[in-house]
Scaffold this active site. Structure first.
Site, PDB file in Angstrom:
ATOM      1  N   GLU A  15       0.789  -1.261  -0.036  1.00  0.00           N
ATOM      2  CA  GLU A  15      -0.010  -0.046   0.072  1.00  0.00           C
ATOM      3  C   GLU A  15       0.869   1.267   0.129  1.00  0.00           C
ATOM      4  O   GLU A  15       0.822   2.039  -0.688  1.00  0.00           O
ATOM      5  CB  GLU A  15      -1.018  -0.071   1.189  1.00  0.00           C
ATOM      6  CG  GLU A  15      -1.718   1.273   1.234  1.00  0.00           C
ATOM      7  CD  GLU A  15      -2.443   1.330   2.778  1.00  0.00           C
ATOM      8  OE1 GLU A  15      -3.344   2.125   2.903  1.00  0.00           O
ATOM      9  OE2 GLU A  15      -2.198   0.463   3.587  1.00  0.00           O
ATOM     10  N   HIS A  16       1.851   1.288   0.844  1.00  0.00           N
ATOM     11  CA  HIS A  16       2.884   2.377   0.972  1.00  0.00           C
ATOM     12  C   HIS A  16       4.121   1.671   0.704  1.00  0.00           C
ATOM     13  O   HIS A  16       4.776   0.870   1.215  1.00  0.00           O
ATOM     14  CB  HIS A  16       2.871   2.875   2.417  1.00  0.00           C
ATOM     15  CG  HIS A  16       1.493   3.443   2.592  1.00  0.00           C
ATOM     16  ND1 HIS A  16       0.811   4.533   2.215  1.00  0.00           N
ATOM     17  CD2 HIS A  16       0.714   3.002   4.013  1.00  0.00           C
ATOM     18  CE1 HIS A  16      -0.197   4.957   2.975  1.00  0.00           C
ATOM     19  NE2 HIS A  16      -0.441   3.866   3.895  1.00  0.00           N
TER      20      HIS A  16
END
Length: 269
Positions: A240-241
């Site tokens: 996600e990050h």
């Protein structure tokens, strides 16, 4: 932060169009782009306050021309909302804030109550109860997408500063006991020093108990034989990050295909 978010999302705006098709008189095609009337933002505030989630959800709605932007956020035990959340809501252009959190806030925004109106779309992060409630009301109201626990991966070589990498992992782990924090590096020295920094800084963290649980369950620090292996792992994991700290992070970026948000260099948190 608000000005950066505004500049980014202004580039995403879409326009209406009407076209006459080639060689077919009287035949036109087109698309009309209009903003939603009313959106609801869920803003976490139970175990920690996240003004960033206000900015990142309200500013795109404002740019899109949404007429009414309401926020639901749980108050503290004294019935107050954190000042930074109120400030972020004012800066971002939210129109109303309601002191309610959890699954009941999602239900209220989906179906309305005597005081909280129903909305066209509900966005924003939350715990497992909030996420499940959003899935349940989807269809009666729109949502952005079902989101699971937060996760991040740091992809780095020997140019990474271990104390910064430790800060990245700790910042992610404090979100939730189920948050996942991964680092893959070509440098065993950076890996070991990052572990040392985490251990020394952990005892000073306000949310140390949550961080410790998250790290014990879902933190992995991996050493790859070479950068290509590290990149291949990153694309397979699809974080996600993603934090990229390499000698030439723009060159590394060219090989990244599967990631949500990407942060380049030691100084981009």
């Amino acid at each position: 932060a608000a000005s950066n978010i505004t500049a980014f999302h202004k580039e995403q705006t879409r326009s209406s169009f009407i076209l006459n098709t080639d060689n077919r008189p009287g035949v036109i095609i087109g698309q009309k782009v209009v903003p939603l009337d009313k959106v609801g933002l869920y803003v976490p505030g139970g175990t920690a306050a996240y003004p960033s989630s206000v900015l990142m959800n309200a500013i795109p709605a404002k740019i899109a021309g949404v007429k009414e932007i309401i926020c639901c956020t749980p108050p503290d035990k004294d019935g107050n909302i954190a000042d930074e959340i109120l400030a972020a809501a004012a800066i971002a252009g939210a129109t109303k804030i309601y002191k309610v959190g959890g699954a009941q806030a999602i239900a209220a925004m989906a179906y309305s109550t005597e005081t909280i109106p129903s909305v066209d779309k509900i966005v924003g992060p939350g715990n497992i109860f909030v996420a499940t409630a959003k899935k349940l009301v989807y269809g009666d109201v729109d949502i952005e997408f079902p989101a699971g626990p937060s996760e991040m991966l740091a992809l780095c070589d020997d140019t990474a500063k271990p104390e910064y990498m430790a800060a990245e992992l700790l910042a992610q782990a404090e979100h939730d006991a189920n948050a996942a924090t991964i680092m893959v590096t070509t440098s065993s020295d950076v890996a070991q020093k990052t572990v040392d920094c985490i251990n020394s800084e952990l005892k000073e963290q306000k949310r140390a108990e949550i961080i410790e649980e998250s790290l014990s369950k879902y933190c992995h620090i991996l050493v790859a034989d070479n950068m290509q292996d590290a990149i291949d792992f990153t694309n397979t994991y699809a974080p996600e990050h993603l934090v990229v700290v390499t000698e030439d992070h723009y060159k590394t970026l060219e090989s990244i295909n599967n990631a949500g948000s990407i942060f380049l260099g030691n100084l981009t948190p």
